[in-house]
Design an enzyme around this catalytic site. Sequence first.
Site, PDB file in Angstrom:
ATOM      1  N   GLY A 131       0.815  -1.210   0.000  1.00 32.54           N
ATOM      2  CA  GLY A 131       0.000   0.000   0.000  1.00 32.54           C
ATOM      3  C   GLY A 131       0.847   1.257   0.000  1.00 32.54           C
ATOM      4  CG  ASN A 132       1.815   3.146  -3.443  1.00 32.76           C
ATOM      5  OD1 ASN A 132       2.956   2.751  -3.213  1.00 32.76           O
ATOM      6  ND2 ASN A 132       1.168   2.865  -4.560  1.00 32.76           N
ATOM      7  NE  ARG A 163       4.267   0.003 -13.456  1.00 38.97           N
ATOM      8  CZ  ARG A 163       3.682   0.732 -12.511  1.00 38.97           C
ATOM      9  NH1 ARG A 163       4.415   1.561 -11.762  1.00 38.97           N
ATOM     10  NH2 ARG A 163       2.384   0.638 -12.295  1.00 38.97           N
ATOM     11  CG  HIS A 188       6.158   2.615  -5.686  1.00 36.27           C
ATOM     12  ND1 HIS A 188       6.400   2.144  -6.952  1.00 36.27           N
ATOM     13  CD2 HIS A 188       4.811   2.666  -5.564  1.00 36.27           C
ATOM     14  CE1 HIS A 188       5.252   1.912  -7.560  1.00 36.27           C
ATOM     15  NE2 HIS A 188       4.271   2.230  -6.737  1.00 36.27           N
TER      16      HIS A 188
END
Length: 328
Positions: A131-132, A163, A188
């Site tokens: 979770g950010n 990515r 992140h």
Amino acid sequence: MSKPARRVAVTGAAGQIAYSLLFRIARGDLLGDDQPVILQLLELPHALDALRGVVMELEDCAFPLLQSVEISDDPRVAFRDADYAMLVGSRPRGKGMERRDLLAANAAIFRSQGEALNEVANRQVKVLVVGNPANTNAWVARHYAPDLPADAITAMIRLDHNRAVSKLAARCGVTVDAVSRMAVWGNHSPTMFPDYRHALIDQQPAPMRVGDERWYLDTFIPEVARRGTAIIEARGASSAASAANAAIDQMRDWIRGSGGRWVSMSIVSGGEYGIPRGLMFGMPTICSEGRYRVVPDLEIDALARARIDASVAELVDEMQAVRAILAL
């Protein structure tokens, strides 16, 4: 004789990321096709009915490895004796939402969860914060779990790593398994640094194979860093399936080993590469026997130093803001 079941706690268990995650854990993608699991799922009270629906679907899949599923709105119940914990739930990031807005919304959540892990989880628990803002949330949880091992709590940067690997492979016209030694440094966030200077493509140095420094600086780095924002703008919600996949990848490699491959993880810094001690920071690692170690002795040129320092500054700022919020 079958192995004893392992307990896997997942928060935000009725959410979109968890919906892509839980079925893969139950199928064996995380711990292997011979390891029974008990899922211990945490949700907010208002989402428990939705979570019961997810549990029905898990039951209807008849996964041979899924021994049982337990649900709760109390982290001290969901984390009890957990061998692994994937902290997916957080205040979601909406379109145009600033990261600073997330700090105040999430600090109390991860304080509570850190305290609960410290109190009731297995003493060798492995914790992945998804979770950010993941790095700072992990820092908060770790601060409130002082009795756990220093390396017990990590944050996810594997999505950025994946990515970067995918974009580099596409540029060079190869499959992703031809790309090795990718490194992603930092937070992140858009300040993170996807670093291909040490990467190999079919065992050839990536910079030589790409042959275009401007593409690296002007396209590769910013597009990898802003991929999450692009997905939010396109689908009106943050990454879900790809985030779940990255969570499986990062936790699986930590538990079962990366086979000598470099894998990026956000871990507590021990001062490597001039990164302040105690900061939760993305770095290239190699995992084996349930442990990770930072890839040593990499050259940090002026570009890398500037990018790493920018992410350090952002994380220090977030950490100081959270300290003020929590009166630490």
